[in-house]
Scaffold this active site. Structure first.
Site, PDB file in Angstrom:
ATOM      1  N   LYS A 161      -8.208  -8.752  -4.323  1.00 30.24           N
ATOM      2  CA  LYS A 161      -8.098  -7.303  -4.460  1.00 30.24           C
ATOM      3  C   LYS A 161      -9.313  -6.715  -5.176  1.00 30.24           C
ATOM      4  O   LYS A 161      -9.759  -5.611  -4.848  1.00 30.24           O
ATOM      5  CB  LYS A 161      -6.812  -6.958  -5.212  1.00 30.24           C
ATOM      6  CG  LYS A 161      -5.557  -7.235  -4.396  1.00 30.24           C
ATOM      7  CD  LYS A 161      -4.297  -7.044  -5.203  1.00 30.24           C
ATOM      8  CE  LYS A 161      -3.061  -7.373  -4.366  1.00 30.24           C
ATOM      9  NZ  LYS A 161      -1.816  -7.288  -5.137  1.00 30.24           N
ATOM     10  N   LYS A 243      -0.923 -11.856   8.272  1.00 27.86           N
ATOM     11  CA  LYS A 243       0.535 -11.779   8.214  1.00 27.86           C
ATOM     12  C   LYS A 243       0.987 -10.353   8.508  1.00 27.86           C
ATOM     13  O   LYS A 243       0.235  -9.388   8.313  1.00 27.86           O
ATOM     14  CB  LYS A 243       1.049 -12.235   6.844  1.00 27.86           C
ATOM     15  CG  LYS A 243       0.686 -11.329   5.684  1.00 27.86           C
ATOM     16  CD  LYS A 243       1.256 -11.878   4.384  1.00 27.86           C
ATOM     17  CE  LYS A 243       0.931 -10.937   3.217  1.00 27.86           C
ATOM     18  NZ  LYS A 243       1.484 -11.446   1.944  1.00 27.86           N
ATOM     19  N   LYS A 246       3.324  -4.154   5.717  1.00 27.84           N
ATOM     20  CA  LYS A 246       3.551  -2.708   5.696  1.00 27.84           C
ATOM     21  C   LYS A 246       2.262  -1.951   5.423  1.00 27.84           C
ATOM     22  O   LYS A 246       2.168  -0.764   5.725  1.00 27.84           O
ATOM     23  CB  LYS A 246       4.586  -2.355   4.623  1.00 27.84           C
ATOM     24  CG  LYS A 246       5.986  -2.855   4.899  1.00 27.84           C
ATOM     25  CD  LYS A 246       6.728  -1.973   5.880  1.00 27.84           C
ATOM     26  CE  LYS A 246       7.192  -0.698   5.212  1.00 27.84           C
ATOM     27  NZ  LYS A 246       8.180   0.052   6.027  1.00 27.84           N
TER      28      LYS A 246
END
Length: 377
Positions: A161, A243, A246
């Site tokens: 991140k 994967k 959302k």
């Protein structure tokens, strides 16, 4: 790079302070999960097993969430092998990134409705909203005072991140949320935590902090062990190298539990495949078709070999129709339950309130003992 430099400066300052204050010896080797025989030595035999997990309130979960976690939680709940099963709707974790308040409120209700529709039982499982139990943040602060910044910097999700947001300001919450995760687990004295490979390092941090607290202040926390099952890893329909998520900007890459039959057919019809017409299970050579087979297998219980044998007469388009039928059949009862529950918000709020009360009955006494051991009271 600027962000990493700032943390490097903070780390040096922390290390200088630690020379003055009491230092704790921290094992920096993360390693893999301990084997069962080691874990049995860590926890007394009279401790009844407790299960803890959580889900961020991103609204209606997708089918990857269902087969990767939620279905497993229901199976574990139904075994009746646990003293308590605790599932948190982790709203505090969700605000590590900006949230629209109205959307978050609705997402929390949709998450609770979805979990209930998937078979979690508010009577047998403590299902609650994380922020309703203030002891989560209290224990997170205590554990944060025991861990070191260099350990958090080595967690793979933080490095990913930080690299992704290198040109922008990265919230401190993204850096410290594994400590809050550890508090979520230890607050309920969980002995078992269902995790995927991507969260195993974070559970190792929780195990480390439990041992460190026990060794420093006296025994209190069981050492939680990971439950790593044969979870179905459903990939993005549009990009099978990633994967299902959302956060994917392409909504065609995921099937949500409340999608209509027409939406499901459209998404599967547009799923990534290849130019070979026959159906074979080759995850490396044919990742798109293999992902469809995995999805079909998860919905029906058939093995990939059985699916390929039954599909010898089909081309890719024909097979996608078969997969769509299987997904629609599996999700239809869940979708109808979600719709019914969302039309009864008072029931959802009562479930959350009841779960909060039961969660506090465990979290409150645990945190009071923590404060006593620290000398705060």
């Amino acid at each position: 790079m600027q962000i990493l430099c700032r943390f490097a400066t903070m780390r040096r300052t922390f290390m200088q302070i630690s020379k003055i204050n009491r230092c704790f010896c921290i094992n920096r080797n993360f390693g893999s999960a301990a084997p069962p025989n080691e874990l049995s030595k860590e926890n007394p035999s009279n401790i009844r097993p407790r299960l803890m997990s959580g889900i961020q309130p991103t609204g209606i979960p997708h089918i990857g969430n269902y087969f990767g976690a939620i279905q497993h939680w229901k199976t574990l709940q139904d075994t009746n092998n646990y003293d308590v099963v605790v599932i948190s709707v982790a709203d505090l974790h969700s605000i590590t990134l900006p949230q629209n308040p109205e959307n978050l409120r609705r997402n929390i209700l949709e998450s609770v409705a979805s979990l209930l529709a998937c078979g979690l039982d508010g009577e047998r499982t403590i299902l609650f909203r994380q922020s309703d139990v203030s002891q989560h943040t209290g224990l997170a602060w205590v554990l944060g005072c025991l861990t070191h910044m260099n350990r958090l910097e080595h967690l793979p999700q933080w490095k990913e991140k930080a690299a992704r947001n290198s040109s922008t300001e990265v919230p401190l919450g993204l850096f410290t949320y594994p400590v809050l995760q550890a508090a979520d687990i230890l607050l309920y004295k969980a002995t078992e935590v269902p995790v995927g490979d991507d969260q195993l390092k974070h559970l190792e941090l929780a195990r480390h902090l439990a041992k460190l607290f026990n060794n420093t202040y006296g025994p209190l926390f069981p050492i939680p062990r990971p439950l790593i099952g044969e979870f179905k890893r459903i990939k993005s329909l549009r990009n099978p190298a990633s994967k299902m998520s959302k956060s994917d900007k392409d909504s065609k890459g995921r099937i949500e539990l409340a999608d209509s039959p027409d939406e499901i057919r459209d998404k599967i019809r547009k799923a990534f495949s290849d130019c070979t017409s026959n159906i074979t299970y080759e995850p490396t050579a044919r990742p798109g078709v293999a992902n469809l087979i995995e999805l079909h297998s998860a919905c029906t219980g058939l093995t990939p070999d059985e699916i390929c044998e039954q599909s010898l007469h089909l081309d890719t388009l024909g097979y996608k129709n078969i997969v769509a039928d299987a997904v629609i059949e599996r999700l239809s009862p869940i979708r109808e339950k979600i719709k019914r529950l969302m039309n009864d918000p008072s029931h959802l709020n009562n479930t959350i309130k009841s779960g909060c009360q039961r969660a506090k009955e465990i979290a409150g006494p645990t945190y009071e003992v923590v404060r006593q051991k620290l000398g705060c009271i």
